[in-house]
Design a protein around this motif. Structure first.
Motif, PDB file in Angstrom:
ATOM      1  N   ASN A 181      31.442  31.615  50.610  1.00  0.00           N
ATOM      2  CA  ASN A 181      32.232  31.845  49.387  1.00  0.00           C
ATOM      3  C   ASN A 181      31.348  31.628  48.157  1.00  0.00           C
ATOM      4  OD1 ASN A 181      34.332  32.157  47.585  1.00  0.00           O
ATOM      5  ND2 ASN A 181      35.193  30.118  47.948  1.00  0.00           N
ATOM      6  N   PRO A 186      33.305  36.426  46.596  1.00  0.00           N
ATOM      7  CA  PRO A 186      34.353  35.434  46.859  1.00  0.00           C
ATOM      8  C   PRO A 186      34.983  35.643  48.238  1.00  0.00           C
ATOM      9  CG  PRO A 186      34.628  36.445  44.697  1.00  0.00           C
ATOM     10  CD  PRO A 186      33.598  37.251  45.419  1.00  0.00           C
ATOM     11  N   ASN A 187      35.242  34.538  48.921  1.00  0.00           N
ATOM     12  CA  ASN A 187      35.925  34.577  50.214  1.00  0.00           C
ATOM     13  C   ASN A 187      37.172  33.695  50.115  1.00  0.00           C
ATOM     14  OD1 ASN A 187      36.642  33.726  53.036  1.00  0.00           O
ATOM     15  ND2 ASN A 187      34.971  35.131  53.515  1.00  0.00           N
ATOM     16  N   GLU A 188      38.330  34.261  50.385  1.00  0.00           N
ATOM     17  CA  GLU A 188      39.598  33.570  50.149  1.00  0.00           C
ATOM     18  C   GLU A 188      40.164  32.881  51.384  1.00  0.00           C
ATOM     19  OE1 GLU A 188      42.148  36.550  48.505  1.00  0.00           O
ATOM     20  OE2 GLU A 188      40.843  36.924  46.770  1.00  0.00           O
ATOM     21  N   ALA A 191      40.863  29.032  50.872  1.00  0.00           N
ATOM     22  CA  ALA A 191      41.828  28.838  49.787  1.00  0.00           C
ATOM     23  C   ALA A 191      43.244  29.160  50.261  1.00  0.00           C
ATOM     24  CB  ALA A 191      41.460  29.708  48.591  1.00  0.00           C
ATOM     25  N   ARG A 192      43.368  30.236  51.019  1.00  0.00           N
ATOM     26  CA  ARG A 192      44.692  30.631  51.523  1.00  0.00           C
ATOM     27  C   ARG A 192      45.250  29.591  52.493  1.00  0.00           C
ATOM     28  NH1 ARG A 192      47.272  35.056  51.062  1.00  0.00           N
ATOM     29  NH2 ARG A 192      45.422  36.182  50.325  1.00  0.00           N
ATOM     30  N   GLU A 216      49.627  34.881  45.077  1.00  0.00           N
ATOM     31  CA  GLU A 216      48.355  35.440  45.513  1.00  0.00           C
ATOM     32  C   GLU A 216      47.249  35.168  44.496  1.00  0.00           C
ATOM     33  OE1 GLU A 216      47.338  36.900  48.350  1.00  0.00           O
ATOM     34  OE2 GLU A 216      49.291  36.393  49.198  1.00  0.00           O
ATOM     35  N   VAL A 219      45.569  31.920  45.135  1.00  0.00           N
ATOM     36  CA  VAL A 219      44.557  32.015  46.188  1.00  0.00           C
ATOM     37  C   VAL A 219      43.227  32.474  45.597  1.00  0.00           C
ATOM     38  CG1 VAL A 219      43.904  33.172  48.342  1.00  0.00           C
ATOM     39  CG2 VAL A 219      46.282  32.451  47.988  1.00  0.00           C
ATOM     40  N   VAL A 220      43.288  33.472  44.732  1.00  0.00           N
ATOM     41  CA  VAL A 220      42.077  34.006  44.090  1.00  0.00           C
ATOM     42  C   VAL A 220      41.391  32.933  43.254  1.00  0.00           C
ATOM     43  CG1 VAL A 220      41.217  35.660  42.392  1.00  0.00           C
ATOM     44  CG2 VAL A 220      42.938  36.379  44.070  1.00  0.00           C
ATOM     45  N   ALA A 223      39.940  30.037  45.357  1.00  0.00           N
ATOM     46  CA  ALA A 223      38.701  30.484  46.015  1.00  0.00           C
ATOM     47  C   ALA A 223      37.520  30.366  45.058  1.00  0.00           C
ATOM     48  CB  ALA A 223      38.864  31.916  46.508  1.00  0.00           C
ATOM     49  N   LYS A 224      37.737  30.694  43.787  1.00  0.00           N
ATOM     50  CA  LYS A 224      36.660  30.565  42.791  1.00  0.00           C
ATOM     51  C   LYS A 224      36.275  29.098  42.592  1.00  0.00           C
ATOM     52  CE  LYS A 224      37.917  34.718  40.143  1.00  0.00           C
ATOM     53  NZ  LYS A 224      38.424  35.234  38.845  1.00  0.00           N
TER      54      LYS A 224
END
Length: 540
Positions: A181, A186-188, A191-192, A216, A219-220, A223-224
């Protein structure tokens, strides 16, 4: 219904056994008697005592190439491999893999030894709970051990703290792609799952990308927040620790949705993940979410609106009031009228089933050698794996289906394929014999000390007393007259009661007589072997 009112009945062997069966892995009669003598309050306090961590797993298989194994140059038999190099660095990569697989076997056997030896403690039951909650899977035994060590060290502790530690644990970073990530890619995944499975739950869909508890866009943004964490390659000496790379981290503020009161996560580098977890845990739903998971693990899979109101909400408040420490809430739950009313509604998981057999029947790992001890535990691990409860190898990130999949829940453990295996393994642990697991044959010696177990039963000369007492110890309630008659026919087929009385008296008068001893031992082994196959033994 009294719900969380403190239990005010008589704390008898029946209540003590129920408490020990639900909070640990089976209970011997001595443990039950100790609990009764302590009383409910002292027993619960003892269950939650902070005990030392176990010594790490050992290399138990001898060096040699006879079975396709290779010498492990870094560890002698009987020493721990945990501090050895993560990468054996042998010339042939196949030899490296053989060494690592041997360490995997050691870890799994060692884990089952911890369950077997847990005795008067809830820690191992909670360690497995967290293992099923924060699911990871990685083939490297060193990473698996240190991940499990976090769970064991924090098992009785703080939900928020363990979430922070697991978030940057190398095993988790690899499993849910956290180490991939970055600000440019970015890889979510994590985070999800952090939101949906680990902390707050999804809830119902309210709108497009908007759920009861998060959106949603959350989640974005999360992830950041989590970008920049990495794991070094397996050949690196520091591969067991994650590290933060600032130039891979997404800079600037991250703004969460209305579900989190539009909280702003300010730029904070390697500590930013802690900040976002703190924000998540400000939501009351976090405490309710983990309370429901604990309730399914210890009490019942079905949570009605009544249970939600009178059990989940007040326990969640206790967790919030204690800054997400779970022990105070669990002590209230295990002391409650509701806990002692919630009997025989849980089908034992494979691990519970195996250890309720070994622990209640005094079956212990051989002490003759490290190899014998680990071999014993590894076969138990294989049994549980064959019954579809394999530690470190969950079917998916949500954990074992019995604890989340409606409407079956615990019934998942007893389908037409698994039930015959459960019955076979229970009986074989008592009577001894051979079992086939994954196309390999294993010999189980008849090590249950049936004569010792029966010697502690007052009135064992009377077959009715003997059988009803064993039933109370194994099932925790009295059996019917029809069941008593059927079981007596196992002990003394077609014979009157006095035949057992005479034979057992003769054995007691001359216990060194091999013929008498063998005959009584076989009858008792057949009886108990049948009892552990009964449906009453499958539930708790």
């Amino acid at each position: 219904m009294a719900y969380l009112d403190k239990f005010n009945g008589f704390f008898s062997e029946k209540e003590a056994r129920h408490l020990l069966n639900r909070t640990s892995y089976g209970a011997s009669q001595n443990l039950v008697k100790n609990a009764v003598s302590l009383g409910l309050n002292a027993t619960i306090n003892k269950l939650f005592e902070n005990i030392p961590l176990p010594e790490p797993p050992l290399k138990y298989e001898p060096d040699g190439t006879a079975n396709g194994e290779i010498n492990d140059p870094h560890v002698k038999q009987g020493e721990t491999w945990v501090t050895a190099p993560v990468h054996p660095n042998l010339q042939d990569s196949r030899d490296n893999n053989r060494v690592l697989r041997a360490r995997n076997r050691s870890l799994y056997a060692w884990s089952f030894l911890q369950f077997q030896d847990s005795n008067f403690s809830v820690r191992e039951k909670l360690t497995l709970f967290w293992h099923n909650h924060f699911v990871t899977e990685n083939s490297n035994p060193h990473r698996e051990f240190y991940y499990a060590n976090i769970l064991r060290k924090n098992a009785l502790g703080n939900f928020k703290e363990i979430t922070k530690q697991i978030t940057i644990n190398p095993n988790m970073l690899i499993y849910l792609s956290g180490n991939q990530n970055t600000n440019t890619a970015p890889n979510e995944n994590y985070a999800r799952e952090l939101l949906e499975l680990f902390t707050i739950g999804k809830g119902d869909a309210i709108g497009n990308g908007d759920y009861t508890n998060f959106t949603e866009e959350d989640v974005v943004q999360i992830a950041k927040v989590l970008t920049g964490w990495r794991v070094r390659g397996i050949k690196n000496s520091d591969t067991l620790n994650a590290y933060f790379t600032n130039n891979r981290h997404t800079k600037g503020d991250k703004i969460l949705s209305h579900r989190f009161d539009n909280a702003v996560i300010s730029e904070n580098g390697e500590n930013e993940y802690k900040d976002v977890i703190d924000v998540i845990f400000k939501q009351e739903e976090c405490a309710k979410f983990i309370t429901r998971q604990l309730y399914k693990w210890f009490i019942n899979a079905e949570i009605t609106s009544e249970i939600e109101t009178h059990i989940i909400s007040p326990l969640a408040k206790i967790i919030r009031d204690h800054e997400y420490e779970i022990t105070p809430a669990l002590k209230v739950l295990f002391s409650s009228e509701h806990f002692f009313e919630s009997t025989f509604c849980m089908i034992k998981s494979p691990i519970d089933l195996i250890f309720s057999t070994t622990k209640s029947l005094l079956l212990t790992a051989p002490k003759t050698s490290v190899k014998d001890q680990y071999d014993f535990a590894y076969v138990l691990y294989l049994m549980a794996t064959d019954l579809e409860q394999s530690i470190f190898h969950h079917p998916d990130v949500a954990g074992w289906k019995a604890f989340y999949q409606e409407p079956l829940f615990y019934k998942t453990w007893v389908n037409s394929y698994l039930l015959p295996k459960r019955l076979e393994y229970c009986k074989t642990l008592v009577t001894g014999g051979k079992v086939t697991i994954d196309e390999k044959r294993y010999t189980i010696p008849p090590l249950v000390p049936v004569l010792q177990i029966v010697a502690d039963i007052s009135g064992a000369k009377n077959p009715n007393t003997l059988i009803t007492t064993l039933a109370s110890q194994l099932f925790n309630y009295r059996i019917s007259q029809e069941q008593l008659v059927a079981l007596k026919d196992i002990l003394i087929p077609g014979l009157p009661d006095f035949e057992w009385t005479v034979e057992y008296k003769n054995y007691l008068a001359d216990p060194t007589n091999i013929a008498l001893r063998t005959s009584v031992d076989k009858k008792l082994r057949d009886l108990i072997g049948t009892m552990v196959q009964m449906s009453e033994f499958q539930i708790m």
